[in-house]
Write an enzyme that holds these catalytic residues in place. Structure first.
Site, mmCIF file in Angstrom:
data_model
loop_
_atom_site.group_PDB
_atom_site.id
_atom_site.type_symbol
_atom_site.label_atom_id
_atom_site.label_comp_id
_atom_site.label_asym_id
_atom_site.label_seq_id
_atom_site.Cartn_x
_atom_site.Cartn_y
_atom_site.Cartn_z
ATOM 1 N N MET A 1 1.759 0.233 -3.016
ATOM 2 C CA MET A 1 1.381 -0.343 -4.187
ATOM 3 C C MET A 1 0.265 0.766 -4.939
ATOM 4 O O MET A 1 -0.284 1.270 -4.036
ATOM 5 C CB MET A 1 0.993 -1.586 -4.392
ATOM 6 C CG MET A 1 2.238 -2.655 -4.227
ATOM 7 S SD MET A 1 1.547 -4.554 -4.229
ATOM 8 C CE MET A 1 1.067 -4.625 -5.994
ATOM 9 N N VAL B 1 7.980 4.929 -2.510
ATOM 10 C CA VAL B 1 8.078 3.970 -3.693
ATOM 11 C C VAL B 1 6.516 3.387 -3.642
ATOM 12 O O VAL B 1 6.301 2.630 -2.877
ATOM 13 C CB VAL B 1 9.092 2.911 -3.560
ATOM 14 C CG1 VAL B 1 9.018 1.929 -4.614
ATOM 15 C CG2 VAL B 1 10.338 3.702 -3.306
ATOM 16 N N GLU B 2 6.169 3.408 -4.998
ATOM 17 C CA GLU B 2 4.606 2.931 -5.357
ATOM 18 C C GLU B 2 5.028 1.868 -6.423
ATOM 19 O O GLU B 2 5.212 2.390 -7.426
ATOM 20 C CB GLU B 2 3.886 4.006 -5.714
ATOM 21 C CG GLU B 2 3.277 4.758 -4.424
ATOM 22 C CD GLU B 2 2.071 4.214 -3.791
ATOM 23 O OE1 GLU B 2 1.433 3.253 -4.022
ATOM 24 O OE2 GLU B 2 1.522 5.211 -2.881
ATOM 25 N N LEU B 3 5.078 0.598 -6.161
ATOM 26 C CA LEU B 3 4.944 -0.452 -7.164
ATOM 27 C C LEU B 3 3.483 -0.503 -7.766
ATOM 28 O O LEU B 3 2.463 -0.636 -7.081
ATOM 29 C CB LEU B 3 5.292 -1.923 -6.600
ATOM 30 C CG LEU B 3 6.753 -1.864 -5.826
ATOM 31 C CD1 LEU B 3 6.597 -2.959 -5.131
ATOM 32 C CD2 LEU B 3 7.932 -1.811 -6.821
#
Length: 350
Positions: free
Chosen positions: A202, A280-282
């Site tokens: 994140m 993947v960075e939310l």
């Protein structure tokens, strides 16, 4: 040492996948029975949930402990599927970046407990390994780092702990790794030998050039020395994941992540070792958006598994990843709505 034979081209993929599988639509976003998905289950709740999935799946999902933290908590891996294409997902290397973990639990439920015809076809062609919450001490302490009061790290905070996502260098053997969480991920990587690794994190809150908020950012390996096959597969996976996440909910807005080149970052390390590798960075878009962000992570995981299974992943033009826009500036402080615990070193490293 690089193992470039790991990379799957379109030709070899279709050889592995014969007979061909028609490309199914993405699964609906997950919904927990009786209410919203818990975005932050405790380690004990996580253990019980994984035990339940394993039992309800009648062994289709195999849950193992692949390591133990400095506070004695188990690090879990769940494997499902029997196919020749091997995908490895990692969630929550940073303890205060939680939303990939509940998405992974929902995916394991759908694949292991309630698979339909399409899911069974995927599992015939893909084997999925999921490190579910790589940093349980950090989760319980609500911190980025692992727990190590003796730490005097190059990457981390003295007296607090190490940053697990800086300790995956190809030259660092698991038995020499000062970070048990990173060592566990590396041991699982070596044992499973994945074609593709996807690492779910994140980030803070950002806007694009049009002033629209970014909801996720993605990147492939950028370290010098990653071979063309690994980089191409990584970029294909970035493009597929971005499309799945953009379609997840109204307002989803995916960008490229401005990550660093350091070889110890998992995204770079596993690319250097010959696998496709994706970060993947939310975005931390606030409590009201957590269920949507969990769904977005789920759609990334599900979309990549399905596209690997039907072969469409390997037909994507790697250069299409360059069409994803840059992330842009941080959201103005007055619009953040919450503290930003994810920004470290300018937030330009994973």
């Amino acid at each position: 040492m690089k193992r470039n034979w790991r990379i799957v081209t379109a030709v070899t993929a279709f050889a592995l996948l014969s007979p061909a599988l028609a490309s199914p639509a993405l699964a609906d976003a997950p919904e927990a029975a009786g209410g919203p998905i818990d975005p932050r289950p405790s380690t004990e709740e996580l253990r019980r949930h994984l035990d339940w999935i394993e039992k309800r799946s009648r062994g289709a999902v195999d849950v193992t402990t692949i390591g133990t933290t400095n506070q004695g908590r188990p690090i879990f891996n769940a494997t499902v599927g029997t196919g020749p294409l091997r995908l490895m997902y990692v969630t929550q290397q940073h303890g205060n970046e939680p939303l990939g973990t509940p998405a992974a639990l929902e995916l394991l439920e759908d694949l292991g407990i309630r698979p339909g015809k399409d899911e069974r076809a995927v599992l015939d062609r893909v084997t999925l390994s999921v490190v579910v919450r790589a940093n349980p001490d950090g989760h319980e302490l609500d911190q980025r780092y692992n727990h190590d009061p003796d730490a005097d790290p190059e990457y981390g905070e003295p007296g607090v702990g190490y940053d697990p996502n800086r300790y995956h260098s190809p030259s660092l053997a698991p038995e020499d790794n000062p970070v048990p969480e990173a060592a566990a991920v590396r041991r699982q990587y070596d044992a499973f030998d994945p074609h593709l690794v996807v690492d779910y994190h994140m980030q803070g809150r950002y806007i694009d050039d049009d002033g629209e908020e970014i909801t996720a950012s993605l990147m492939w390996p950028t370290a010098p020395g990653v071979d063309d096959g690994a980089r191409d597969l990584s970029r294909q996976a970035v493009a597929v994941s971005a499309e799945a996440m953009e379609d997840s909910y109204d307002g989803a807005n995916v960008s490229l992540y401005p990550g660093g080149d350091y070889e110890g970052i998992a995204r770079n390390a596993y690319g250097l070792m010959g696998s496709g590798s994706v970060l993947v960075e939310l975005s931390a878009t606030g409590p009201d958006m957590e269920q949507a962000q969990i769904a977005s992570a789920y759609d990334s995981m599900d979309g990549l598994a399905r596209s690997a299974a039907d072969g469409s992943l390997f037909e994507v033009d790697p250069d299409s990843a360059d069409d994803i826009p840059e992330r842009g500036d941080p959201l103005p402080a007055g619009q953040q709505g919450q503290a930003q615990p994810f920004q470290v070193e300018g937030d330009d490293l994973d």
